[in-house]
Design an enzyme around this catalytic site. Structure first.
Site, PDB file in Angstrom:
ATOM      1  N   LYS A 241       0.848  -1.202   0.000  1.00 27.94           N
ATOM      2  CA  LYS A 241       0.000   0.000   0.000  1.00 27.94           C
ATOM      3  C   LYS A 241       0.881   1.249   0.000  1.00 27.94           C
ATOM      4  CE  LYS A 241      -0.349  -0.347   5.032  1.00 27.94           C
ATOM      5  NZ  LYS A 241      -1.136  -0.919   6.131  1.00 27.94           N
TER       6      LYS A 241
ATOM      7  N   TYR B 176      15.415  30.721   6.716  1.00 24.17           N
ATOM      8  CA  TYR B 176      14.298  31.445   7.337  1.00 24.17           C
ATOM      9  C   TYR B 176      14.450  31.517   8.858  1.00 24.17           C
ATOM     10  CZ  TYR B 176      11.778  30.878   2.909  1.00 24.17           C
ATOM     11  OH  TYR B 176      11.391  30.901   1.600  1.00 24.17           O
TER      12      TYR B 176
ATOM     13  N   ARG C 261     -10.861  -0.651  14.643  1.00 20.44           N
ATOM     14  CA  ARG C 261     -10.833   0.042  13.360  1.00 20.44           C
ATOM     15  C   ARG C 261     -11.743  -0.757  12.437  1.00 20.44           C
ATOM     16  NH1 ARG C 261      -5.068   1.181  10.447  1.00 20.44           N
ATOM     17  NH2 ARG C 261      -5.347  -1.039  10.027  1.00 20.44           N
TER      18      ARG C 261
ATOM     19  N   MET D  57      11.102  24.628   1.508  1.00 22.49           N
ATOM     20  CA  MET D  57      10.258  23.768   0.681  1.00 22.49           C
ATOM     21  C   MET D  57      11.064  22.926  -0.303  1.00 22.49           C
ATOM     22  SD  MET D  57       7.022  24.794  -1.738  1.00 22.49           S
ATOM     23  CE  MET D  57       6.031  25.510  -0.427  1.00 22.49           C
TER      24      MET D  57
HETATM   25  C1  LIG Z   1      -0.348  -1.908   6.714  1.00 24.40           C
HETATM   26  C2  LIG Z   1      -0.889  -3.186   7.170  1.00 24.40           C
HETATM   27  C3  LIG Z   1      -0.036  -4.281   7.401  1.00 24.40           C
HETATM   28  C4  LIG Z   1       1.472  -4.190   7.312  1.00 24.40           C
HETATM   29  O1  LIG Z   1       1.988  -3.598   8.486  1.00 24.40           O
HETATM   30  P1  LIG Z   1       3.562  -3.516   8.772  1.00 24.40           P
HETATM   31  O2  LIG Z   1       3.642  -3.109  10.187  1.00 24.40           O
HETATM   32  O3  LIG Z   1       4.114  -2.477   7.852  1.00 24.40           O
HETATM   33  O4  LIG Z   1       4.119  -4.855   8.501  1.00 24.40           O
HETATM   34  C5  LIG Z   1      -0.622  -5.484   7.733  1.00 24.40           C
HETATM   35  N1  LIG Z   1      -1.965  -5.603   7.861  1.00 24.40           N
HETATM   36  C6  LIG Z   1      -2.797  -4.570   7.678  1.00 24.40           C
HETATM   37  C7  LIG Z   1      -4.248  -4.756   7.854  1.00 24.40           C
HETATM   38  C8  LIG Z   1      -2.287  -3.325   7.340  1.00 24.40           C
HETATM   39  O5  LIG Z   1      -3.125  -2.300   7.170  1.00 24.40           O
END
Ligand SMILES: *Cc1c(COP(=O)(O)O)cnc(C)c1O
Length: 392
Positions: A53, A281, A152, A329
């Site tokens: 992801k 800055y 969640r 930036m």
């Molecule tokens: C992001 C995610 C993972 C991976 O987590 P890591 O700590 O990066 O290994 C696994 N399961 C779910 C549901 C996630 O959202």
């Protein structure tokens, strides 16, 4: 991304290389290596799901997916439909689980079309899947998520068996897995993880009693995978460790993981200034001696958080140099007084390995009060992603 800069007349284009200013280097070999290490560490029959992801935690999802497959990953986890489709369009055929929550019928139709597995947290989603699958002429495959203590996604674990029973009776839907997510697996102590595991096991036991097939059972993220084999079940969902980083200091020695990302920038200007000069800055840094300052063409718009201002070190020609003044930036300033060999055009490493030294996202996270996950996926797409030639 195109690096073509247009001149005034056709044929006058100037090609500017992707290493002109600042870039991210990705070591695919490291990702394959990490996947293979992880795979070897799993219980017998346990598969490795590579979590890609957020564009593969900033590394480039397709690059990571291909490297992870080469190392033995069997499936992928993504957060969104668009992330999943990107993999399919790149020709990746392995199973893909969408970890985020989908609600709309067209989202589930999209899953059916691209052969993506949605995550289900309730019967309402299951009913839509069922309609979509029935109308589409083949069942929609999905995983059921249990909330065992994260609050969640997922159905409350106590209701898991009953929900799976209802889902299993629906035509057009095939539940291929049952999973949950650990809220605290990076803690060495582990009381919450134990409680979540007990709840997960309780559901699995009940499913057995009801003669319901859970399909693939999975619970562990990177921390769970590295810390305790009994959390592995049929599949582990690994993100951070695949990219070569430990989810907690006490897990850093568990496998010989190799960081896959380096962030590098060029010196765009060198200037010699007297003592007493305020830099950047707000003049948050004032030189206390005649100094040589190096300007790098990278800033917070690229993912170098402004919170690192004055607390960051960079690697240059085998030395560590302090970053000084506010990070801006698009640029930041480094004190290069101690390194007269540094030239305009020299390559400086902000994150990753260089000449035997190394700075990790854990260090950045400590400085700015965040975690390596956020550091890695914080590098913006203004930075080209390039394959590393290795041995940098
Ligand atoms: C992001 C995610 C993972 C991976 O987590 P890591 O700590 O990066 O290994 C696994 N399961 C779910 C549901 C996630 O959202």
């Amino acid at each position: 991304m195109s690096y073509l800069m247009h001149g005034r007349a056709p044929g006058e284009e100037l090609l500017v290389g992707p290493q002109q200013r600042a870039w991210v280097e990705i070591n695919r070999g490291a990702i394959s290596h990490n996947a293979a290490c992880l795979k070897r560490s799993l219980g017998p029959g346990c598969g490795l799901m590579a979590v890609v992801k957020a564009d593969g935690y900033g590394h480039g999802a397709v690059t990571v997916a291909e490297a992870a497959l080469a190392g033995g990953a069997c499936s992928f986890g993504v957060a969104t439909l668009a992330e999943a489709i990107e993999l399919r369009q790149a020709g990746i055929t392995a199973p893909i689980l969408v970890l985020g929550n989908l609600q709309q019928p067209e989202e589930f139709r999209c899953c059916l079309h691209w052969r993506l597995m949605p995550t289900l947290s309730g019967l309402d989603q299951g009913l839509i899947c069922s309609q979509v699958g029935a109308a589409g002429g083949r069942p929609l495959e999905a995983h059921l998520k249990l909330d065992t203590g994260m609050a969640r996604l997922g159905v409350a674990w106590e209701q898991g068996p009953q929900l799976l029973e209802s889902l299993s009776a629906l035509e057009g839907l095939k539940v291929q897995g049952v999973y949950s997510h650990l809220a605290d697996a990076d803690q060495a102590e582990g009381a919450l993880t134990r409680q979540q595991q007990q709840r997960f096991e309780g559901v699995l036991q009940r499913l057995q009693d009801l003669d319901l097939q859970p399909g693939l059972r999975h619970l562990a993220n990177s921390a769970g995978t590295l810390s305790n084999r009994s959390l592995h079940y049929d599949l582990v969902r690994v993100g951070l460790a695949l990219y070569g980083h430990a989810p907690a200091p006490h897990l850093a020695q568990s496998l010989p993981l190799q960081p896959a990302m380096a962030v590098r920038a060029r010196v765009t200007l060198l200037r010699d200034v007297p003592a007493g000069v305020g830099v950047s800055y707000g003049h948050r840094h004032v030189t206390n001696q005649p100094s040589r300052l190096a300007v790098l063409g990278i800033g917070y718009a690229d993912g170098v958080s402004r919170l690192l201002s004055g607390r960051l070190q960079v690697l240059a020609l085998g030395q560590r140099l302090p970053q000084v003044g506010s990070i801006t930036m698009d640029q930041l300033v480094v004190d290069a007084t101690a390194l007269p060999e540094l030239e305009v055009g020299s390559v400086v490493t902000l994150l990753g390995e260089s000449e035997g030294d190394q700075i990790g996202p854990e260090t950045w996270g400590e400085i700015c009060g965040t975690i390596p996950w956020e550091v890695l996926c914080g590098f913006k797409h203004r930075l080209p992603r390039l394959p590393s030639r290795g041995g940098h």
